[in-house]
Design a protein around this motif. Sequence first.
Motif, PDB file in Angstrom:
ATOM      1  N   ALA A   1      47.460-136.851  26.954  1.00 35.47           N
ATOM      2  CA  ALA A   1      47.754-137.852  27.990  1.00 35.47           C
ATOM      3  C   ALA A   1      48.922-137.418  28.866  1.00 35.47           C
ATOM      4  N   GLU A   2      49.929-136.794  28.252  1.00 36.56           N
ATOM      5  CA  GLU A   2      51.097-136.382  29.028  1.00 36.56           C
ATOM      6  C   GLU A   2      50.731-135.300  30.044  1.00 36.56           C
ATOM      7  N   CYS A   3      49.918-134.327  29.632  1.00 38.46           N
ATOM      8  CA  CYS A   3      49.543-133.256  30.557  1.00 38.46           C
ATOM      9  C   CYS A   3      48.567-133.744  31.620  1.00 38.46           C
ATOM     10  N   TRP A   4      47.683-134.685  31.274  1.00 39.39           N
ATOM     11  CA  TRP A   4      46.856-135.295  32.312  1.00 39.39           C
ATOM     12  C   TRP A   4      47.747-135.941  33.367  1.00 39.39           C
ATOM     13  N   GLY A   5      48.848-136.505  32.938  1.00 35.18           N
ATOM     14  CA  GLY A   5      49.765-137.146  33.890  1.00 35.18           C
ATOM     15  C   GLY A   5      50.602-136.173  34.680  1.00 35.18           C
ATOM     16  N   ARG A   6      50.544-134.878  34.337  1.00 32.99           N
ATOM     17  CA  ARG A   6      51.343-133.879  35.047  1.00 32.99           C
ATOM     18  C   ARG A   6      50.486-132.972  35.928  1.00 32.99           C
ATOM     19  N   LEU A   7      49.312-133.418  36.310  1.00 25.22           N
ATOM     20  CA  LEU A   7      48.488-132.599  37.200  1.00 25.22           C
ATOM     21  C   LEU A   7      49.240-132.365  38.511  1.00 25.22           C
ATOM     22  N   PRO A   8      49.317-131.120  38.952  1.00 24.53           N
ATOM     23  CA  PRO A   8      50.084-130.825  40.180  1.00 24.53           C
ATOM     24  C   PRO A   8      49.357-131.330  41.420  1.00 24.53           C
ATOM     25  N   ARG A   9      49.964-132.235  42.120  1.00 25.50           N
ATOM     26  CA  ARG A   9      49.357-132.837  43.304  1.00 25.50           C
ATOM     27  C   ARG A   9      49.705-132.030  44.556  1.00 25.50           C
ATOM     28  N   ILE A  10      48.965-132.293  45.606  1.00 24.81           N
ATOM     29  CA  ILE A  10      49.211-131.637  46.888  1.00 24.81           C
ATOM     30  C   ILE A  10      50.192-132.490  47.677  1.00 24.81           C
ATOM     31  N   ASP A  11      51.371-131.952  47.937  1.00 26.65           N
ATOM     32  CA  ASP A  11      52.384-132.682  48.683  1.00 26.65           C
ATOM     33  C   ASP A  11      52.246-132.385  50.178  1.00 26.65           C
TER      34      ASP A  11
END
Length: 241
Positions: A39-49
């Motif tokens: 769950a923690e790594c799913w929450g750390r997916l790198p988004r496009i800024d």
Amino acid sequence: MGLTLFWTRTWDALASAVFPTACVTCGELISAHDPPLCAECWGRLPRIDGPLCRCGSPLPGSAGEACGRCRRGRSPILEGGALGVYAGPLRDCVVALKYRGRHRTAAGLARRLCEGERCRRILGASDVIMAVPLHPERARARGFNQAELLASALGQATGRPLWRHLVRIRNTPSQTDLSARARRLNVRNAFAVPPGPGLAGVAVALVDDVVTTGATLRECASTLLAAGAREVRSITVARAE
């Protein structure tokens, strides 16, 4: 569904039920129903800024509201969206899906794509979902097409039909180490729409795992538009450019 895909899916499901499963990023044991990340790594997916062009390309600060290709009217893709940047946990997900037989990864990625406003808008405006196809020889060797697994999962999540009206007619070399120009030349005339039910007036959501220069997506979109599709939008898991 081929036997290779059947057995890899079956093994994936059995292994997840019987054996503890480790997160492919941090190694922590994870819930069997939401692989391949904890769950923690799913929450750390790198988004496009930062701002994006309508085609999905990131815009430099001085580029205005459209990338150079769209300003020149050279993009056949009406709108594009991606879950995030091809790095960290998102890259690990793509590798697990594509090279390690972790096919249930597609459902987790599709679910998170559907949570994003841009991808929801693309899917809502599309009549059908289509995957970037593999050449038959490569599909037989791999046993599955990761883009089609993603497209199928998106279809199940949204109720949009999955169409297989696009084929790859040239077994092109990998794009990985090619320049942008070489990528364009590599996929030129590599796709076709076979005879059959027409695409006239159909809005297509085109799905692939990773976009780098966008050459493959644009060639597919141009082929679909030439065959009568009304418009083509694209969805990818990750953007590497």
